[in-house]
Every structure is written in C-alpha cells, then in structure tokens.
Write an enzyme that holds these catalytic residues in place. Sequence first.
Site, mmCIF file in Angstrom:
data_model
loop_
_atom_site.group_PDB
_atom_site.id
_atom_site.type_symbol
_atom_site.label_atom_id
_atom_site.label_comp_id
_atom_site.label_asym_id
_atom_site.label_seq_id
_atom_site.Cartn_x
_atom_site.Cartn_y
_atom_site.Cartn_z
ATOM 1 N N HIS A 105 0.883 -1.271 -0.141
ATOM 2 C CA HIS A 105 -0.033 0.090 -0.112
ATOM 3 C C HIS A 105 0.856 1.331 -0.079
ATOM 4 O O HIS A 105 1.824 1.416 0.704
ATOM 5 C CB HIS A 105 -0.975 -0.025 1.229
ATOM 6 C CG HIS A 105 -0.215 0.143 2.462
ATOM 7 N ND1 HIS A 105 0.144 1.329 3.007
ATOM 8 C CD2 HIS A 105 0.171 -0.665 3.421
ATOM 9 C CE1 HIS A 105 0.542 1.310 4.186
ATOM 10 N NE2 HIS A 105 0.795 0.078 4.430
ATOM 11 N N HIS A 155 12.438 -1.987 -10.906
ATOM 12 C CA HIS A 155 12.307 -3.200 -11.190
ATOM 13 C C HIS A 155 12.349 -3.998 -9.584
ATOM 14 O O HIS A 155 13.307 -3.857 -8.884
ATOM 15 C CB HIS A 155 13.488 -3.715 -11.808
ATOM 16 C CG HIS A 155 13.686 -4.941 -12.344
ATOM 17 N ND1 HIS A 155 14.421 -5.329 -13.522
ATOM 18 C CD2 HIS A 155 13.020 -6.188 -12.022
ATOM 19 C CE1 HIS A 155 14.195 -6.575 -13.685
ATOM 20 N NE2 HIS A 155 13.579 -7.165 -12.752
#
Length: 196
Positions: free
Chosen positions: A138, A147
């Site tokens: 979140h 990445h």
Amino acid sequence: MSHTALLIIGVGGFGRSVAEAAMLSGKWGCVDFVDDSYPHQQLPAGYNVIGHSADLPKFLSKYTGVVVAIGNNQVRSEKLASLAKLGAPIVNIYHPRAFVSEQAEVGLGTMVMAGAIIGAHAQIGLGCILNPNAVADHDSIMEDYSHLGVGAVMAGTSVLKTGAWLRAGVALTYGDVVPERLIVEPVRFTELKSHV
C-alpha cells in the site's frame, strides 16, 4: 493472425515468462517476439521470432499490444521510448495469479508476474517489472522503469526511484527510498557461510 496479437520485445528467459503470463491471462490469441539476436538465436520449439527491433515499423500494425520484456532497466526504457515515438499500442501484462489492487495506479508497459502483489494506492510507473512473488504494498511508489526481483518486497510508503532495482529477496521497510538507478543486492548465501 489473431485479432488479439501480442508482440514481445526480447526473447530471453524473462520474455518467455511474460509470454506464458500473457497466454495464461486469456487476453491474447497469439504471441510473437522481436529480438536483436535475430536470426541467430536458438530457442525451444514454439517461439516465433519475427525479426530485429530495427524492423519494428514494418510489424507494429499487425499487433494489438506490444511490451518490452527486457530486465535491464536502461535498455527497457530506451526501447519503450522508441515504441512510444512509433505510436505502438503499449500494454501491461498481468499473470492471472498476480494481484493488482483496483485502487493502485499502474503505468503502461508494466509486467506483473505470478504471485506478485500491488497494494492499495500504490503508484507504479511506466515499464516497471514485478517478478514472481514481489510485493509493492500500500502507498508504495515504483517510479518509471524500476524493477522488483523475485520475492523482493516494498513495505507501505517505500519508494523506488526511476530505474532502481531491488534484486531477488531484498526488502524495504516503511518509508525507505532507493535512489535513481541504484541496484540493491541481497546478502548472498556464500557470504553468510564465510562467517560461520
């Protein structure tokens, strides 16, 4: 050719994993590849490499989606910029066993592999990669071309700046910020053994 044809730039191991995710999603009727090793690469049967990336302008009209499945963040960003200039239909690929919150924002060209999670209100930029079992929880932020390696974890509110890379198994805690283009390596098993 299927009316839901996907073109993947890059036919390495990650590119083939993205192809599998795309087909398992049920959204693509056919998948082809473009790779700069063409025509010299050796591949298992069933993978159709149609040309070199320099030939992309000839191919793009045949495809309803294009994605760059190259792990190197700098190369991926360059290839995506070239595709954008060509007006290519850049898409996202979500493995059917990934979870992407409806409250998250996800930029084009992002690939989310099996078991990966994008949590509520996370912000994922252009051309990002979340490898298997990676987590962007979140309110985390993955800026463009960042990445997450296999099993890498971003706790809530942590940030990966543009082009940064958490290698396999690395975890960020709440509020951590990784600078642009930094590659964060895990402690390796061989290093642990040397201290025993």
